[in-house]
Write a protein that holds these residues in place. Structure first.
Motif, PDB file in Angstrom:
ATOM      1  N   ALA A 281      32.843  41.528  37.451  1.00 44.74           N
ATOM      2  CA  ALA A 281      34.290  41.479  37.785  1.00 44.74           C
ATOM      3  C   ALA A 281      34.358  42.207  39.254  1.00 44.74           C
ATOM      4  CB  ALA A 281      34.989  42.143  36.772  1.00 44.74           C
ATOM      5  N   PHE A 282      33.858  43.287  39.277  1.00 43.88           N
ATOM      6  CA  PHE A 282      33.906  43.856  40.787  1.00 43.88           C
ATOM      7  C   PHE A 282      33.126  42.788  41.556  1.00 43.88           C
ATOM      8  CE2 PHE A 282      34.533  47.769  38.237  1.00 43.88           C
ATOM      9  CZ  PHE A 282      35.515  48.405  38.973  1.00 43.88           C
ATOM     10  N   GLY A 283      32.323  42.412  41.418  1.00 41.67           N
ATOM     11  CA  GLY A 283      31.617  41.556  42.385  1.00 41.67           C
ATOM     12  C   GLY A 283      32.403  40.367  42.839  1.00 41.67           C
ATOM     13  N   ASP A 284      33.078  39.737  41.828  1.00 41.09           N
ATOM     14  CA  ASP A 284      34.132  38.623  41.941  1.00 41.09           C
ATOM     15  C   ASP A 284      35.244  38.983  42.965  1.00 41.09           C
ATOM     16  OD1 ASP A 284      32.414  36.917  40.287  1.00 41.09           O
ATOM     17  OD2 ASP A 284      33.870  37.325  38.451  1.00 41.09           O
ATOM     18  N   VAL A 285      35.768  40.422  42.756  1.00 44.59           N
ATOM     19  CA  VAL A 285      37.006  40.981  43.338  1.00 44.59           C
ATOM     20  C   VAL A 285      36.474  41.085  44.887  1.00 44.59           C
ATOM     21  CG1 VAL A 285      38.774  42.934  43.565  1.00 44.59           C
ATOM     22  CG2 VAL A 285      38.384  41.623  41.471  1.00 44.59           C
ATOM     23  N   LEU A 286      35.333  42.003  45.055  1.00 44.09           N
ATOM     24  CA  LEU A 286      35.010  42.487  46.380  1.00 44.09           C
ATOM     25  C   LEU A 286      33.935  41.553  47.138  1.00 44.09           C
ATOM     26  CD1 LEU A 286      34.642  46.124  45.064  1.00 44.09           C
ATOM     27  CD2 LEU A 286      36.568  45.189  46.366  1.00 44.09           C
ATOM     28  N   GLY A 287      33.199  40.928  46.628  1.00 47.05           N
ATOM     29  CA  GLY A 287      32.285  39.885  47.356  1.00 47.05           C
ATOM     30  C   GLY A 287      31.092  40.819  47.776  1.00 47.05           C
ATOM     31  N   ASP A 288      30.696  40.451  48.834  1.00 44.36           N
ATOM     32  CA  ASP A 288      29.776  41.452  49.450  1.00 44.36           C
ATOM     33  C   ASP A 288      30.180  42.701  50.527  1.00 44.36           C
ATOM     34  OD1 ASP A 288      30.649  40.287  51.928  1.00 44.36           O
ATOM     35  OD2 ASP A 288      28.951  39.151  52.341  1.00 44.36           O
TER      36      ASP A 288
END
Length: 217
Positions: free
Chosen positions: A66-73
């Motif tokens: 979920a953090f990856g989905d929100v913040l990307g790279d």
């Protein structure tokens, strides 16, 4: 080869979020909206605002995606590097920090608790930390309810003790959720035993620096 002037950032965004249920039944509390953006954006902006561009977020295993989905790279936020790490269980702040050892890779580190929002820039304490040859630096704030925080006891503007959630304290100076450490912090984390509540406590990390005479504020 390490660079003692280079400081990386670590945001600790784990926990169960039990006090915010049912809002946190299906998400991590640091992804809840505060104002016009997810809570985790505030510590990221604090780090970016003082020049830190390499950041790791430590969160629970169930929420990494979920953090990856929100913040990307992270590049759209102004970061050069954003990594995510999973803490398998809620074993304490020092336990979560220990997961960032390979990421920090011998540099210095600024650690922010993901649910602490800072109205003031962290630039001045970061500059002061860079001026230290070694050790740690913490930030203090006077609070109304010292029994809810780690509290610093002072003598001649020096910290002489830190007590976690004291029931009777002459001091009201809380150690807030922003910590600056040299690379030796990970050696300290490895030595810590779980507290009575089964967690490796960040207060014990700070006390270790205090005992060696290398804790500044």
């Amino acid at each position: 080869m390490t660079n003692q002037s280079h400081i990386k950032g670590v945001v600790l965004a784990g926990g169960m979020g039990t006090r915010l249920r049912p809002l946190t039944v299906n998400t991590n509390k640091h992804l809840l909206m505060v104002g016009n953006q997810p809570m985790v954006m505030y510590p990221l902006q604090s780090l970016i605002g003082c020049g830190i561009r390499d950041v790791m977020i430590v969160t629970g295993t169930d929420h990494v995606q979920a953090f990856g989905d929100v913040l990307g790279d992270g590049q759209a936020l102004g970061l050069n590097r954003l990594e995510l790490a999973a803490q398998p269980s809620a074993a304490g702040i020092a336990d979560a920090l220990s997961l960032a050892e390979d990421f920090v890779a011998g540099d210095r580190v600024c650690v922010l608790l993901g649910d602490n929002l800072f109205e003031q820039s962290l630039t001045t304490p970061l500059v002061n930390f860079r001026g230290q040859a070694s050790g740690a630096r913490v930030l203090l704030k006077e609070v109304d309810a010292p029994d809810r925080y780690g509290i610093a006891t002072m003598q001649d503007d020096r910290i002489i003790d830190i007590t976690e959630k004291p029931t009777d304290s002459a001091s009201r100076l809380a150690v807030v959720g922003a910590y600056f450490y040299d690379a030796g912090v990970f050696d300290i984390c490895r030595t810590l035993k779980p507290s009575a509540r089964g967690e490796r406590e960040i207060t014990d990390v700070n006390r270790a620096y205090l005992q060696r005479g290398d804790l500044h504020h």
